[in-house]
Structures are given as structure tokens and as C-alpha cells.
Design a protein around this motif. Structure first.
Motif, short mmCIF file in Angstrom:
data_model
loop_
_atom_site.label_atom_id
_atom_site.label_comp_id
_atom_site.label_asym_id
_atom_site.label_seq_id
_atom_site.Cartn_x
_atom_site.Cartn_y
_atom_site.Cartn_z
N ARG A 144 9.85 -27.88 -1.36
CA ARG A 144 9.75 -26.62 -0.61
C ARG A 144 10.81 -25.63 -1.07
N PHE A 145 12.03 -26.15 -1.26
CA PHE A 145 13.12 -25.27 -1.72
C PHE A 145 12.78 -24.68 -3.09
N ALA A 146 12.30 -25.52 -4.02
CA ALA A 146 11.99 -25.06 -5.38
C ALA A 146 10.87 -24.03 -5.38
N ALA A 147 9.88 -24.24 -4.52
CA ALA A 147 8.74 -23.31 -4.47
C ALA A 147 9.13 -21.96 -3.88
N GLU A 148 10.04 -21.98 -2.92
CA GLU A 148 10.37 -20.75 -2.22
C GLU A 148 11.58 -20.02 -2.78
N ASN A 149 12.39 -20.71 -3.61
CA ASN A 149 13.66 -20.10 -4.05
C ASN A 149 13.89 -20.23 -5.56
N PRO A 150 12.95 -19.78 -6.38
CA PRO A 150 13.13 -19.93 -7.84
C PRO A 150 14.29 -19.12 -8.41
N GLU A 151 14.78 -18.12 -7.65
CA GLU A 151 15.89 -17.30 -8.14
C GLU A 151 17.24 -17.74 -7.56
N HIS A 152 17.23 -18.72 -6.71
CA HIS A 152 18.46 -19.15 -6.05
C HIS A 152 19.37 -19.88 -7.04
N ALA A 153 20.69 -19.76 -6.82
CA ALA A 153 21.66 -20.39 -7.71
C ALA A 153 21.52 -21.91 -7.75
N LEU A 154 21.03 -22.50 -6.68
CA LEU A 154 20.88 -23.96 -6.62
C LEU A 154 19.56 -24.47 -7.20
N TYR A 155 18.71 -23.55 -7.65
CA TYR A 155 17.40 -23.94 -8.20
C TYR A 155 17.58 -24.86 -9.40
N LYS A 156 18.57 -24.55 -10.26
CA LYS A 156 18.80 -25.35 -11.46
C LYS A 156 19.25 -26.77 -11.12
N GLU A 157 19.91 -26.93 -9.98
CA GLU A 157 20.34 -28.26 -9.56
C GLU A 157 19.20 -29.01 -8.85
N ALA A 158 18.36 -28.26 -8.17
CA ALA A 158 17.31 -28.89 -7.38
C ALA A 158 16.26 -29.58 -8.24
N LEU A 159 15.86 -28.95 -9.34
CA LEU A 159 14.78 -29.52 -10.14
C LEU A 159 15.13 -30.89 -10.75
N PRO A 160 16.30 -31.05 -11.40
CA PRO A 160 16.63 -32.39 -11.92
C PRO A 160 16.68 -33.45 -10.82
N ARG A 161 17.18 -33.07 -9.64
CA ARG A 161 17.23 -34.02 -8.53
C ARG A 161 15.82 -34.39 -8.08
N LEU A 162 14.94 -33.41 -8.06
CA LEU A 162 13.56 -33.67 -7.66
C LEU A 162 12.88 -34.63 -8.63
N GLY A 163 13.11 -34.43 -9.93
CA GLY A 163 12.55 -35.34 -10.91
C GLY A 163 13.05 -36.76 -10.71
N PHE A 164 14.36 -36.88 -10.46
CA PHE A 164 14.94 -38.21 -10.22
C PHE A 164 14.30 -38.87 -8.99
N LEU A 165 14.06 -38.09 -7.96
CA LEU A 165 13.45 -38.64 -6.74
C LEU A 165 12.02 -39.12 -6.99
N TYR A 166 11.28 -38.43 -7.86
CA TYR A 166 9.93 -38.89 -8.21
C TYR A 166 10.01 -40.28 -8.86
N VAL A 167 10.99 -40.45 -9.74
CA VAL A 167 11.17 -41.75 -10.38
C VAL A 167 11.57 -42.80 -9.35
N GLN A 168 12.49 -42.43 -8.48
CA GLN A 168 12.96 -43.35 -7.43
C GLN A 168 11.80 -43.76 -6.52
N ASP A 169 10.86 -42.85 -6.32
CA ASP A 169 9.68 -43.12 -5.50
C ASP A 169 8.58 -43.85 -6.29
N LYS A 170 8.89 -44.15 -7.56
CA LYS A 170 7.96 -44.85 -8.47
C LYS A 170 6.69 -44.05 -8.75
N ASN A 171 6.78 -42.74 -8.61
CA ASN A 171 5.67 -41.86 -8.97
C ASN A 171 5.93 -41.39 -10.40
N TYR A 172 5.77 -42.35 -11.33
CA TYR A 172 6.19 -42.12 -12.71
C TYR A 172 5.37 -41.05 -13.43
N GLU A 173 4.09 -41.02 -13.17
CA GLU A 173 3.25 -40.02 -13.82
C GLU A 173 3.67 -38.61 -13.40
#
Length: 241
Positions: free
Chosen positions: A12-41
């Protein structure tokens, strides 16, 4: 520890705040969470989009190679090649020649372009003679040479794999392929010994079961049915599936 709820908030944060300073930090964390959730694809495609289309988002090169290995395991050769081509630009301070050339060779092997695969494997070895992928590059060179009917060159490459330390899986495959070369040459006695060598040294359901079966066939063709039956019984006992 609530991974899926965290994913929802980050998405939700990434979709609504692409210009926010924390956007660059949010995306790598989101990717890691997908892996942690075993949603590898989903993770692989998410990271692929970052690598190809969002150079401003920081991402470690180890993550890029995770995606490449994931695609390789699913025969997505075109996808992995597209990622490999951008790595030198994305990580200009890292020397990735060895790794990039190896995986380019792997992608070309998957596409059965053996001539070009050999060239990239060779470049990988030249870039880092002690590199982590050297034994696997030699293995690929052997398999590519065998596919082209160059059995002597193939055996030479497989023998080089056996001279590398710390890669038992590559050594297993190399010994198995050496045995296959003897079988193709019609050297049944040497082939049977080589296949049994694989069965004695390793425990791998895919290759050792095949090695035992082929060894049994060799002994049967040599007229030694008693030995053949012993080996077939060992195959059934060790790998009942």
C-alpha cells in the motif's frame, strides 16, 4: 513476525507514495518479504522489474543472482539473459565477469546453442581461474562438447572438473558423463566400471539410480547376468521409487 500483514502495508505504501523518501527502502524490504512468505515467483518478477526498470532502487548483486538462478531452474533463459545484460551497468564497481559469463553460458546451453555456450564458459574461466563457478563451467563445456560429438574434448573437460575441489555435485555429474562417453564408444567393460564408481562414491537419487541401471545393462550386454541382477537388486533397495 506477521509477514503477510507487513506485505500488505508495504504494498500500500509503495503504491501510494512513489515519490516518498522511504520508497527506495520499502521496495527491497517488500521483495524480501515475498521470499520470506515463500512466494518465490512473485519475488522473482518483483526483483526483475527493479533490476530492469528501476535503477534508482538499491539492490544487492546477490539478489540479482538469486533471480537468475531461479529463472535458470525454470528454463526461463530469455528472462535471465535480460537481467544478465544489465548487471555490468547496475553494479559498475563490482567485477562480475566470471559470474555473468557463466550464467550466459548456462542460458545458451538451455537454448541448445552449444557453440556460443562454450565461448561464454571459457570466458568465465579466463576471468577467474579460481572462481566459484569454474568446475560448473568445465562441466558445461564438457556437456556442450559431447552434444557436438566431440567426445575427446568432452572427456578432457570432465576430467578438469574432477581436479577442482569443493564441488562434489559437479564431480558427480562429471563422473556420470565420463561413464556415458565410454558407453557411447561401445566400451561396455569400462562403462560398467565407471557407472559403478559413481554408485560407490555418491548417494544421489537422480544420477546414482541411473548409473546403477546403466551398469546393470552393461553387465547384461556383456553376458554377465548374475552381476547384472545383483546391481538391479541394489538399485531397487537403494532407490525404491
Amino acid at each position: 513476525g506477521q509477514t503477510r500483514k507487513a506485505i500488505q502495508y508495504y504494498e500500500r505504501f509503495a503504491a501510494e507514495n512513489p515519490e516518498h523518501a522511504l520508497y527506495k527502502e520499502a521496495l527491497p524490504r517488500l521483495g524480501f518479504l515475498y521470499v520470506q512468505d515463500k512466494n518465490y515467483e512473485k519475488a522473482a518478477r518483483f526483483y526483475e522489474d527493479i533490476l530492469l526498470n528501476k535503477p534508482e532502487i538499491p539492490l544487492e548483486s546477490s539478489t540479482a543472482f538469486w533471480v537468475i538462478r531461479y529463472d535458470l531452474g525454470r528454463s526461463q533463459y530469455v528472462r535471465m539473459r535480460s537481467i544478465l545484460t544489465v548487471l555490468p551497468r547496475r553494479y559498475p564497481e563490482e567485477v562480475l565477469t566470471h559470474e555473468v559469463n557463466f550464467f550466459l553460458g548456462e542460458s545458451l546451453m538451455g537454448l541448445k546453442n552449444y557453440t556460443d555456450a562454450l565461448q561464454y564458459y571459457s570466458k568465465s574461466v579466463e576471468a577467474a581461474p579460481e572462481g566459484a563457478y569454474v568446475p560448473y563451467a568445465y562441466l558445461g563445456m564438457g556437456i556442450a562438447s559431447a552434444a557436438q560429438g566431440k567426445t575427446d574434448a568432452a572427456e578432457n573437460f570432465f576430467t578438469k572438473v574432477l581436479g577442482c575441489e569443493g564441488s562434489p555435485d559437479a564431480a558427480l555429474r562429471a563422473r556420470f558423463e565420463i561413464a556415458n562417453l565410454q558407453l557411447k564408444r561401445g566400451n561396455l567393460d569400462e562403462a560398467s566400471k565407471a557407472f559403478m564408481h559413481v554408485a560407490i562414491l555418491y548417494d544421489d537419487e537422480k544420477y546414482v539410480s541411473a548409473a546403477l541401471f546403466k551398469a546393470g545393462e552393461c553387465f547384461s550386454k556383456l553376458g554377465n547376468e548374475e552381476e547384472a541382477q545383483k546391481i538391479f537388486q541394489e538399485l531397487i533397495k537403494r532407490y525404491p521409487k
